[in-house]
Every structure is written in structure tokens, then in C-alpha cells.
Enzyme design. Structure first.
Site, PDB file in Angstrom:
ATOM      1  N   CYS A   1      -6.464  14.319  89.927  1.00  0.00           N
ATOM      2  CA  CYS A   1      -6.218  14.053  88.502  1.00  0.00           C
ATOM      3  C   CYS A   1      -7.418  14.368  87.610  1.00  0.00           C
ATOM      4  CB  CYS A   1      -5.741  12.621  88.288  1.00  0.00           C
ATOM      5  SG  CYS A   1      -6.659  11.363  89.169  1.00  0.00           S
TER       6      CYS A   1
ATOM      7  N   ASP B   1      -1.403  12.578  80.644  1.00  0.00           N
ATOM      8  CA  ASP B   1      -1.442  12.148  82.041  1.00  0.00           C
ATOM      9  C   ASP B   1      -1.382  13.352  82.972  1.00  0.00           C
ATOM     10  OD1 ASP B   1      -1.320  10.745  84.388  1.00  0.00           O
ATOM     11  OD2 ASP B   1       0.768  10.146  84.171  1.00  0.00           O
TER      12      ASP B   1
ATOM     13  N   HIS C   1      -0.945  13.417  86.075  1.00  0.00           N
ATOM     14  CA  HIS C   1      -0.213  13.119  87.309  1.00  0.00           C
ATOM     15  C   HIS C   1       1.206  13.688  87.320  1.00  0.00           C
ATOM     16  CE1 HIS C   1      -3.286   9.925  86.783  1.00  0.00           C
ATOM     17  NE2 HIS C   1      -3.487  10.141  88.075  1.00  0.00           N
TER      18      HIS C   1
END
Length: 709
Positions: free
Chosen positions: A447, A571, A573
């Protein structure tokens, strides 16, 4: 005499005039725009090289040429601005400009009235100003909505002393252009066959895409030029703003007078009777025209622009001693939004040792006078670079590794819900880098690598650098080379955090980061004001690591009275395809993080039982940067921070040094100290104990399992 269709002025131009005359009562300059359907359209303004009252008649030609050679064809000087107290001098100035441009159109005056703090627009027939004209003041983006940016390129052989041969060839009736799409010829246009076709018909058909409306597309819409800035980091679009259409043409010559069946590219033959040195140069002409302009009208404009550019390049070669010395000169275009809504061009000398196609060259420091003069002419800030070679527009889609990443995926999100808040968000463009891109499986550990890649994309898209976005292995190899990781780190699935991202930016781009540490995620609720200041002054995405996750902060919505803040979080992810609808779906949460791919969140999204590190990248703060391959800009504190009184001195592992002398934040070897944490914290986040030169350490991250920061 009034303008038949009135005056249309860009709101940004009015603001620029207001700011210039407010700062200096004697400020004045020229207005840049075009004429359409009887109206005069004002897009931007430029400065005079010296007080207009001291300009001699013979100097007006040079003043006008300095502007017109740097702006797209189709634009011209349409007037002058100044303070209302200087209005008496305007008719003679406007008459001189009108005569120099050989224009019969009415001229415009923008007069700043300091009484009502407003710009009044008047027309002039060359002898006197009219009453205040019927004027519409609207955003430049709306004025340019029906315009088309046309780019034409051609390679010619010239003598710096005589460009007549090249000019004649350029204007030859049997010359034609081919329409370029992704460096491939889609069709050939020529006269008289295509004379009446509107240019808008030649635009390549848009490709199906799930990207944002402002994402780059091959041969069509251009995003991320921006910037700029240059260059400005706020640069948006290659030319006239987001969603700008672009038609790319390349000049060709046929072997006969008939329309060619296929393009034939050739250099002009050198004249055997010419004794002067010749060199091959590339013309690169931009024109900003109404979308319905016919092919014949567009080619006429481009040819005039080409002849003008030939003379400009020849003069630059002569002044710089090129040509005979093996050097050459290239045209580079720069987006300078939001300061001007149109691109500006520079003729850049390139020494023999540098490739004419290189994005950066060793002569960059020698170009400081050229860039500084252009900054002043086009009223660009002097504390940020816009016109360095790496910031030149490439007119190509942002592709890497065969994947077209989405850009600015936060645009179009619903409001944050902060009552009375003000949004402070990333300036310019970035690419959304996330898990599983590039056909690489980093699910559960990559990440912060992806957050770091997003930050790199920001510096690329703002044209601060031409370096590629590093892969995971390249990141690992660089950290090992720096001595931060052991050899076994290469090829592993070990995670990195914000501290490593800060180190990588420094080593790879020369970009320094101001590091923010909080002991608990809940403490970020108190950082709204600092983060708002960062986005207002730096505008860069912020990688953040803590708990077991890493994110990228794209902005904050902050109420300065109540202190209520929400964070705009990207994000990394996300593991799906490049589908904007899925990414912006606030009901779809990523399995690893439990939040949507992009959205607004309060501080509860951060774990209260974990510390967090934030790396705040600092953009360059000067026109000149010492090294072409590095961006150097110290992280500066706008306000000096108090230092707890200590004995002795501290030195961090990066060489940042400070003592208790004076009790203020200080600077050592270009690095700034953030002394708000007891014991002192340098810009790299290194705490130093008082009086102990060996007490240097970085906060060690806690051990985690599964998905890590």
C-alpha cells in the site's frame, strides 16, 4: 466607437489586473485575446518590459513581438490595462499597438478603479476612449469552451541569416498536413480539396474509456499539463483548461501539385549557393481557434505562425551562436494555468552536447535569464518554476507499463458534510495507483509503495520531472543502495512506511518532505489547520502510514471556527479494474482497509492505538533549480516554532543541526527544523536528544501482520 458585440473578459484576467494595480499603482500592460462575432474577448494580460510612458515609438514593435511570438496563433494583443489615473495616456498607446499589429479592429482598455475596487472595460477607436462598454465577465474556461487547440509540426533546414527559402517552402500551395493520432497518420488534408471542412471534423474519435472526464486520452483530450508549472502544480490541462480538444497536424510535402495519396516527409534542400551555415530545426506551432474554423483558415494561420517562428528561431540561433557551432534551438510549450489560460512558448537554445529531444539538458541553469524574463512578462509568480525544460508539455497520454491509470478520481464526489467548512485539496493532477496494477500482485503489503507512486505521478504530471514511476523492485533497490535496508529486502514482500517514502522522494527526485508525527490516530483531528495550510501552499498529495495501513491524503474540509475536519482519503488497497464508477462508489469498501477507494472521512478512520507518520512533500520554491535531475525545495515553516530550552546541540542522521540559541526554529545546510516535539524534530522526522550527538534515531515501526503500512 463601441465594439459591435461588446467585450467579453475572463474573470481571471480581471482579477490579475486588480492584483497588479493594487500592488503597484503605476502597473500597466497588454491584454491578450481574440475577436469573435464582433466581440473582443480578453483572456489574459502581460506586463510591459518597463514603464509604458518611457517606451519609445521604435520599441513598441519589440514589446508586441515578445508577446505574440510566445502565444498561440489566433490570439493577439487586443488592448491595454492600467489604473484609472493613467487613462489619459491610453489612446496613444492603443493607437501605437494597433498600428504595429496592422489591425483595424477596436482596442480595449481595462481600467482598475480603486474606489470601487473594480475593473472597468472601455473600447477605443484610436483617438479616444468610449464610455464603459457592455461587458460580460465570465470564467476563461467558458470563453474557451468552443475553441480548438491546433498543433502543427514541421522539420526544415534554414540559414540563420536567410529564412526566405524556408518561408517560401512553408507557404507553398502544394504543401499539406497529415492528421496525427498516437504518432500514426489517420488522414492527409490539403488544399483545395479540404478547404471548406471545419477543423472540428478532423478530431480523432474519442476512445471508449472509464476514466475521469479529465483523464488523458490518446490524440484527443489532454489532461495533466497543466501544471505546470508548469509548470504550476495547479496546472490543469495542456492548454486551455480541462477537457480541451486538440488537433495535431504534421506538415508534409507532395511530389506533385496534386493531393498526395500518402504523406512524404522531407527536409528542405540546402541551397548550393549559400555560404552561411545551415541547420535542421523543428517548427512546432500552436494555434487557438474557434472549433468551426475551416481547414483553409487554420492552415493560413498556421503558416503565418510558422513564418513568425522561423524568424524567431533564426534570431535565437544568431544571438546564441548556434547553427555554426553545432547547436540548435527547439520550441517548448508550457501550460501556466491558472495564471494564463493559454499555453506559452519559448525558443530554447540547445548546445551540441544535448539532444534536441531531451526533456532536460545541462544548459538549464544558463536559461535562467530567459525563464525569468518570461515569468515577468506573463505575470507568473517568481517563487515557483513554470518554465523549466522538464515542465514542457509532451502532448502525449500518461501511459506507463501499458496501463492508463485514472486521474483525479476524487473529482465529482459528494460533499464531505462539514458544516461551514472550506475544502483545501491537492493542486493539479495525479494518477490513482493501487494494488494489482501493472499486472503485479502486491495485495496485503504494497500500500505505501502505491501511495509513493501516486506522489511520483503528481510530480510527473506537473512536469517537475520526467523520471518514470518506480516499480516495487526499483523502490527496494534504491532503499538498499541508500543503506536503509539489507540486501535481502530486494524481491521481498516487506512493507515500507511514510518515512521511507520521504527518503525515497529525497533521493530519487531531490524533493524534501516535512514529516508530521502523531502518537495516536485520534490526534489527527487537531491537524486540520496545518494540513489545510499544506494544501493551500504546497498542494501535493500526502502519504500517511500507521496502524497496519497506508493511505494518501488528498485534502481536508476544515471549519476554522469549530475545528471540525474531514480528510479526503485515497485508498491504495483497491484491487479492481480502472472503473471510475466502482472506485467512487461510497457503498463499496475495500476488503483490506474497510473503506471506499476514495472518499471523505473523519479522524475515526485512523486507529487511536497507533502512531502515524505523514510525509508532506514540498514543491520547489524558486524559478531556478540547481540540478536538472533533482528538485530542490526546502520544507519551510511560515511561522517560527518555539523550542523547549535545552543545553547543548543536536544533530540528526541527515545533518540537520540546531541548538537552543534564540529559542526559534532554524535552518542548517538547507534543511529546516520542526521543533514542536520535545527534544526537537528535524524535517526528516528524526528526534535528537539534548547534548548527545550520538542520540539519533528514527521511530521504529511496530510489527504487524497481514496488510501493513
Amino acid at each position: 466607437m463601441t465594439v459591435a458585440g461588446g467585450i467579453q473578459a475572463a474573470a481571471e484576467a480581471a482579477d490579475q489586473i486588480r492584483n497588479q494595480v493594487r500592488a503597484q499603482q503605476s502597473a500597466s500592460g497588454m491584454l491578450v485575446g481574440f475577436r469573435s462575432a464582433g466581440s473582443v474577448v480578453v483572456l489574459g494580460c502581460t506586463a510591459f518590459s518597463k514603464e509604458d510612458a518611457t517606451l519609445q515609438v521604435a520599441e513598441w514593435g519589440k514589446e508586441i513581438a515578445n508577446v505574440t511570438k510566445a502565444i498561440p496563433c489566433g490570439l493577439e494583443i487586443v488592448g491595454v490595462f492600467c489604473g484609472s489615473s493613467s487613462a489619459d495616456t491610453l489612446p496613444s498607446i492603443l493607437s501605437a499597438i494597433q498600428k504595429e499589429q496592422k489591425s483595424n479592429g477596436s482596442m480595449v482598455a481595462g481600467l482598475y478603479d480603486d474606489v470601487d475596487d473594480n475593473v472597468k472595460w472601455q473600447s477605443c477607436d484610436g483617438t479616444a476612449l468610449s464610455r464603459e462598454s457592455d461587458t460580460s465577465v465570465i470564467p476563461a474556461k467558458e470563453l474557451l469552451a468552443s475553441m480548438l487547440l491546433v498543433r502543427a509540426t514541421s522539420k526544415v533546414s534554414i540559414s540563420a541569416k536567410d529564412t526566405s527559402e524556408a518561408s517560401a517552402k512553408l507557404a507553398a500551395e502544394n504543401s499539406s498536413f497529415c492528421v496525427m493520432q498516437a504518432e500514426a497518420v489517420s488522414e492527409v488534408i490539403s488544399l483545395p480539396r479540404d478547404a471548406a471542412r471545419p477543423c472540428s471534423d478532423l478530431l480523432p474519435a474519442p476512445e471508449p474509456s472509464t476514466a475521469t472526464p479529465s483523464a488523458s486520452k490518446k490524440g484527443g483530450k489532454k489532461g495533466g499539463g497543466g501544471g505546470g508549472g508548469g509548470g504550476d502544480a495547479g496546472q490543469e490541462g495542456a492548454s486551455k483548461g480541462e477537457n480541451s480538444e486538440m488537433l495535431q497536424l504534421r506538415q508534409v510535402w507532395s511530389l506533385s501539385c496534386s493531393s498526395p495519396a500518402a504523406p512524404v516527409l522531407s527536409l528542405l534542400p540546402a541551397s548550393s549557393s549559400s555560404s552561411s551555415a545551415r541547420c535542421s530545426i523543428s517548427l512546432d506551432v500552436l494555434a487557438l481557434l474557434p472549433a468551426q474554423t475551416t481547414v483553409e483558415e487554420a492552415l493560413t494561420s498556421l503558416r503565418r505562425g510558422g513564418e513568425r517562428q522561423l524568424a524567431w528561431l533564426a534570431a535565437t540561433l544568431t544571438e546564441g551562436g548556434g547553427g555554426g557551432g553545432g547547436g540548435t534551438v527547439v520550441i517548448r510549450h508550457f501550460s501556466v494555468t491558472p495564471h494564463q489560460p493559454f499555453p506559452i512558448s519559448l525558443a530554447v537554445p540547445v548546445p551540441p552536447s544535448s539532444s534536441s529531444s531531451a526533456v532536460a539538458d545541462p544548459s538549464e541553469p544558463s536559461l535562467l535569464p530567459l525563464r525569468s524574463a518570461a515569468h515577468r512578462l506573463f505575470l507568473l509568480p517568481l517563487d515557483r518554476p513554470f518554465l523549466r525544460s522538464p515542465q514542457a508539455l509532451s502532448f502525449a497520454a500518461s501511459l506507463q507499463g501499458g496501463i492508463q491509470r485514472l486521474q483525479n478520481v476524487h473529482e465529482g464526489l459528494p460533499p464531505s458534510g462539514v458544516k461551514g467548512g472550506t475544502q483545501h485539496v491537492v493542486q493539479g493532477r495525479y494518477e490513482y495507483c493501487h494494488y494489482m496494477q501493472d499486472k503485479f500482485n502486491d495485495d496485503g503489503w504494497g500500500c505505501m509503495y502505491r501511495s509513493y507512486q501516486t506522489v511520483l505521478s503528481w510530480f510527473r504530471l506537473q512536469h517537475y520531472t520526467s523520471k518514470s514511476i518506480q516499480s516495487h523492485e526499483e523502490v527496494q533497490r534504491l532503499l538498499v543502495k541508500m543503506g536503509d535496508k539489507p540486501d535481502r529486502f530486494i524481491g521481498s514482500k516487506q512493507w515500507i512506511g511514510a518515512m521511507e517514502a520521504s527518503m525515497l522522494l529525497d533521493e530519487y527526485l531531490g524533493v524534501q518532505c516535512k514529516v508530521m508525527n502523531v502518537a495516536s490516530g485520534s490526534d489527527l483531528a487537531d491537524k486540520g489547520r496545518e494540513l489545510a495550510h499544506h494544501f493551500d501552499t504546497q498542494g501535493t498529495p500526502i502519504p500517511i502510514g500507521g496502524g497496519v495501513l497506508a493511505f494518501t491524503i488528498l485534502g481536508v474540509d476544515f471549519n476554522a471556527e469549530t475545528g471540525h475536519v474531514k480528510f479526503l482519503i485515497l485508498d491504495p488497497h483497491y484491487t479492481g479494474s480502472e472503473d471510475l464508477g466502482t472506485i467512487q462508489n461510497q457503498g463499496k469498501r475495500n476488503g483490506c482497509s474497510g473503506i471506499p477507494s476514495v472518499g471523505w472521512h473523519d479522524a475515526t478512520v485512523f486507529r487511536a492505538d497507533s502512531f502515524y507518520n505523514l510525509a508532506l512533500p514540498q514543491r520547489p520554491t524558486a524559478i531556478r533549480v540547481e540540478e536538472d535531475t533533482h528538485l530542490q525545495g526546502a520544507a519551510e515553516e511560515e511561522e517560527a516554532c518555539s523550542v523547549q530550552s535545552q543545553r547543548g546541540m543536536g544533530v540528526c542522521v541527515w545533518g540537520c543541526q540546531w541548538s537552543d540559541g534564540g529559542g526559534k526554529a532554524g535552518q542548517f545546510e538547507g534543511k529546516w527544523v520542526d521543533a514542536r516535539v520535545p527534544g526537537g524534530v528535524c524535517v526528516h522526522g528524526v528526534r535528537v536528544g539534548p547534548g548527545n550527538l550520538n542520540a539519533t534515531f528514527r521511530p521504529a515501526p511496530r510489527s504487524h501482520s497481514g496488510c501493513r503500512a
